[in-house]
Motif scaffolding. Structure first.
Motif, mmCIF file in Angstrom:
data_model
loop_
_atom_site.group_PDB
_atom_site.id
_atom_site.type_symbol
_atom_site.label_atom_id
_atom_site.label_comp_id
_atom_site.label_asym_id
_atom_site.label_seq_id
_atom_site.Cartn_x
_atom_site.Cartn_y
_atom_site.Cartn_z
ATOM 1 N N LYS A 176 27.907 40.078 4.251
ATOM 2 C CA LYS A 176 29.281 40.223 4.753
ATOM 3 C C LYS A 176 29.796 41.664 4.644
ATOM 4 O O LYS A 176 30.748 42.042 5.320
ATOM 5 C CB LYS A 176 30.229 39.303 3.969
ATOM 6 N N TYR A 190 33.551 30.123 8.343
ATOM 7 C CA TYR A 190 32.197 30.368 8.852
ATOM 8 C C TYR A 190 32.026 31.816 9.287
ATOM 9 O O TYR A 190 32.944 32.435 9.848
ATOM 10 C CB TYR A 190 31.898 29.453 10.047
ATOM 11 N N PHE A 191 30.807 32.344 9.038
ATOM 12 C CA PHE A 191 30.415 33.668 9.491
ATOM 13 C C PHE A 191 29.125 33.510 10.289
ATOM 14 O O PHE A 191 28.121 33.018 9.755
ATOM 15 C CB PHE A 191 30.190 34.620 8.313
ATOM 16 N N TRP A 207 33.506 35.124 13.264
ATOM 17 C CA TRP A 207 33.875 34.651 11.928
ATOM 18 C C TRP A 207 35.274 34.061 11.953
ATOM 19 O O TRP A 207 36.105 34.388 12.800
ATOM 20 C CB TRP A 207 33.790 35.782 10.896
ATOM 21 N N ARG A 247 26.989 40.645 12.881
ATOM 22 C CA ARG A 247 28.043 39.625 12.889
ATOM 23 C C ARG A 247 28.689 39.562 14.268
ATOM 24 O O ARG A 247 29.134 40.572 14.807
ATOM 25 C CB ARG A 247 29.086 39.930 11.824
#
Length: 704
Positions: free
Chosen positions: A672, A691-692, A687, A684
């Motif tokens: 993260k 949730y990511f 998000w 990424r």
């Protein structure tokens, strides 16, 4: 002398006849010698008819009212009718989502045949794996539901999800009706059935999981098992006429086979039932012919199920088949010995030992010659569960931490006691068990007992159907005391047996008056609680999951493969149809290994290790759940990340061992932060609070 020798010669010739012919002639003589009963007066017949009619009406009404209650409660809990299709599907959690997704696939198929073919050769669910979903997941309920939905023209009247859950709720109504009938047959009064239904619903938290997970296999299968038990109860009754016996036999045959088709673990439950019948037969508490007719039903159902379940080898190596074959072989070797003699007692012991030995031997032989997938993880789990072995394996420890696989909590017994169910059950069980032991000792000593038991006899233990239920409930109760998840098999039995005892004049000849003055009848607690539950306004609100599923359907490529926790993967398969790397199923060693590998995203391993694991399953996207990454477990050492640390040797908590730590941080935290090397492997793309989502890079840039 010649006249005297005639009968003697005739007697010698009769002794040379086969035992089967002796039994047939004995039956004929018994029928011939039995006086014809006098026809009952018309008013007595009318009373009997009225009693049966009212009882049947009460049984059917109880089942229908329970099904309607479940439907109303489900609507109140989820506000189902006011939600969009995606929000409705999210309410199916874990493995339930997988089952319902295949029901949707069958409805989308151009034909039933094509739909079945795609399920039996399914390569669109789990990446790099083609599975026979019908066999592996017992999808026969979904096949039947899809056929009924299209054949009845319901697609023009009702939505698929309502039709599906309506069938399950209807089966639960049949479940309750079958329990009603069983208690009625045992006690002789339909009031016992009413009390059974009342206790069943009052203790609904411990009698069924229908509220939490509708598509579970047990919710489809147990209603048929309840029907089978009701038919078996009637079949074992001594005073049953020929037509009633045939009806019970046919119903028992149909329900046994259907039960076996609906649930992959059904043969284990039937194995316990077969043990109960074997003990019943061993103590000569019922004619052996009836019990062995039930064994034939088992064999027929096993082999028919083997053929129609794509040659399911698990049925051939099941302990049920080994036990039934051993019992039938032991019967062929059994000698006719006069009851009550010392030789007869010795033969009983030898027969018992022979059956046990043959069962184990046959099961070992079958496993040697029949190709099958051994459920090795189940055996390892039982070894660790009973303290026979120690392990650091993630899967085994994760299973041990599941609440349903632990011993029952004190709250469970407290709830049963507060509803007055447990005290009545224990009292009824003690009385029936002591009476049963008294009858057994009498028969072992060769004392003759009356075939027809009257109220004045006070011998509840002489009725074979009652003793079968006592033995069966003790076996189920013993398992439920070890594994809490099995309470859903035992507690309905408790409701039925306790209600029978409360309403049985035979049982309470001397105790009923005292008990009635000192207890609150459970029916008084029934309706207020139900009305309170229906009046409560509840709401299922999960916007983060809805947003995640919406993003996947709009942004992710159709050919994308997602990786994450098995429970979330089940929801993704149902709500989006995208391919996943794992499933929330625990009956396959390969899937269990996949689950353990994917869970490594919550361990203390390097970005490169996680990348290699995910790409080995052709995953394109990774979903990290904040609830698992930052989990605060109620039980020490049972969080997913704790189990992974122990399995990977990063933190060893046992006394006497060194504490070792990983040089890497926890992956779900580190990824993260968006720094190298994590950004080199994962990007990424979405998000929210829960949730990511990370895209797994195909071209890796190793810039620092």
């Amino acid at each position: 002398m010649a006249e005297e020798e005639g009968p003697t010669v005739e007697l010698r010739q009769r002794r040379k006849l086969k035992s089967s012919e002796n039994k047939e002639s004995a039956k004929e003589e018994k029928i011939r010698d039995t006086p014809m009963p006098e026809r009952a007066p018309k008013h007595v017949l009318f009373q009997r008819f009225a009693k049966i009619f009212i009882g049947c009406l009460a049984a059917v009404t109880s089942g229908m009212m329970y099904a309607l209650y479940l439907s109303a409660y489900h609507e109140r809990k989820f506000w189902f009718s006011n939600r969009q299709e995606l929000e409705r599907e999210i309410t199916f959690q874990g493995d339930s989502a997988i089952y319902y997704s295949y029901y949707k696939d069958m409805l989308k198929a151009p034909s039933f045949e094509r739909g079945v073919y795609e399920l039996t050769h399914n390569n669109k669910t789990v990446s790099l794996k083609t599975i026979n979903a019908v066999q592996q997941m017992s999808l026969y309920p979904e096949l039947i539901a899809s056929v009924l939905y299209q054949a009845t023209g319901s697609n023009e009247i009702i939505e698929p999800v309502y039709f599906y859950i309506g069938i399950v709720f209807g089966l639960q109504g049949i479940y309750v009706t079958a329990l009603f009938v069983t208690s009625w047959l045992m006690s002789g009064t339909w009031l016992a059935g009413m009390l059974t239904v009342a206790w069943f619903i009052i203790n609904r938290v411990d009698t069924t999981r229908i509220e939490y997970s509708i598509p579970l296999r047990e919710n489809w299968a147990l209603p048929y098992f309840a029907c089978q038990i009701a038919a078996l109860t009637g079949y074992l009754k001594s005073n049953l006429n020929t037509y009633g016996e045939r009806f019970c036999y046919l119903l028992m045959s149909a329900s046994t086979y259907t039960f076996m088709m609906m649930w992959e673990y059904s043969h284990y439950l039937l194995f316990l039932q077969a043990i109960s019948l074997f003990l019943l037969d061993s103590f000569s508490l019922e004619q052996s012919e009836k019990v062995h007719e039930v064994y034939k039903i088992y064999i027929f159902s096993l082999f028919l199920g083997y053929l129609l379940q794509f040659e399911n080898s698990a049925l051939l190596v099941s302990p049920l088949l080994s036990l039934v074959v051993a019992l039938m072989l032991a019967k062929c070797l059994q000698l006719n010995v006069k009851k009550g003699t010392f030789i007869a007692k010795i033969m009983k012991v030898i027969n018992f030992y022979l059956v046990c030995t043959l069962t184990v031997t046959l099961n070992i032989i079958m496993k040697m010659f029949v190709p099958h997938k051994e459920n090795g993880h189940m055996l390892k789990f039982l070894e660790v569960k009973f303290g026979l072995n120690m392990t650091k394996n993630f899967t085994m420890n994760w299973l041990l931490c599941q609440e349903s696989l632990q011993a029952p909590s004190q709250d469970f017994f407290l709830r049963l006691t507060q509803s007055s169910l447990l005290p009545f059950y224990v009292l009824v069980l003690i009385i029936c068990f002591l009476s049963m032991m008294q009858v057994i000792f009498r028969r072992i000593n060769g004392k003759s007992l009356k075939e027809t038991i009257t109220l004045e006899d006070g011998r509840i233990g002489g009725r074979p159907e009652i003793i079968y239920h006592v033995i069966h409930t003790i076996l189920l109760g013993s398992l439920a005391m070890v594994i809490e998840g099995l309470k859903y098999l035992w507690t309905p039995y408790v409701c039925m047996l306790a209600a029978f005892g409360v309403c049985s004049p035979e049982l309470w000849m001397t105790l009923f008056k005292w008990l009635r003055l000192r207890t609150v009848h459970p029916v008084l607690l029934f309706f207020p609680r139900l009305m309170t539950e229906l009046m409560e306004l509840q709401e299922f609100y999960d916007p983060d999951t809805v947003e995640l599923m919406t993003w996947i359907k709009r942004q992710a490529p159709v050919a994308a493969v997602f990786a994450g926790s098995p429970q979330l993967m089940g929801a993704i398969k149902l709500c989006t149809g995208w391919m996943v790397t794992s499933l929330p199923l625990y009956n396959d060693d390969d899937l269990l290994k996949r689950n353990e590998n994917i869970y490594q995203i919550y361990s203390k391993r390097s970005a490169e290790d996680i990348y290699k694991i995910l790409t080995s399953y052709k995953a394109n996207y990774l979903i990290v759940e904040d609830a698992i990454c930052n989990e605060v477990g109620t039980m020490r050492g049972c969080r997913v990340k704790d189990l992974l640390d122990i399995a990977n040797g990063h933190v060893v908590c046992e006394e006497g061992d060194k504490l070792t730590y990983s040089k890497y941080g926890r992956f779900c935290h580190e990824v993260k932060i968006n720094y190298s090397p994590y950004v080199n492997y994962f990007t990424r793309v979405y998000w929210n609070r829960s949730y990511f989502v990370y895209k797994i890079n195909t071209v890796i840039s190793f810039q620092s």
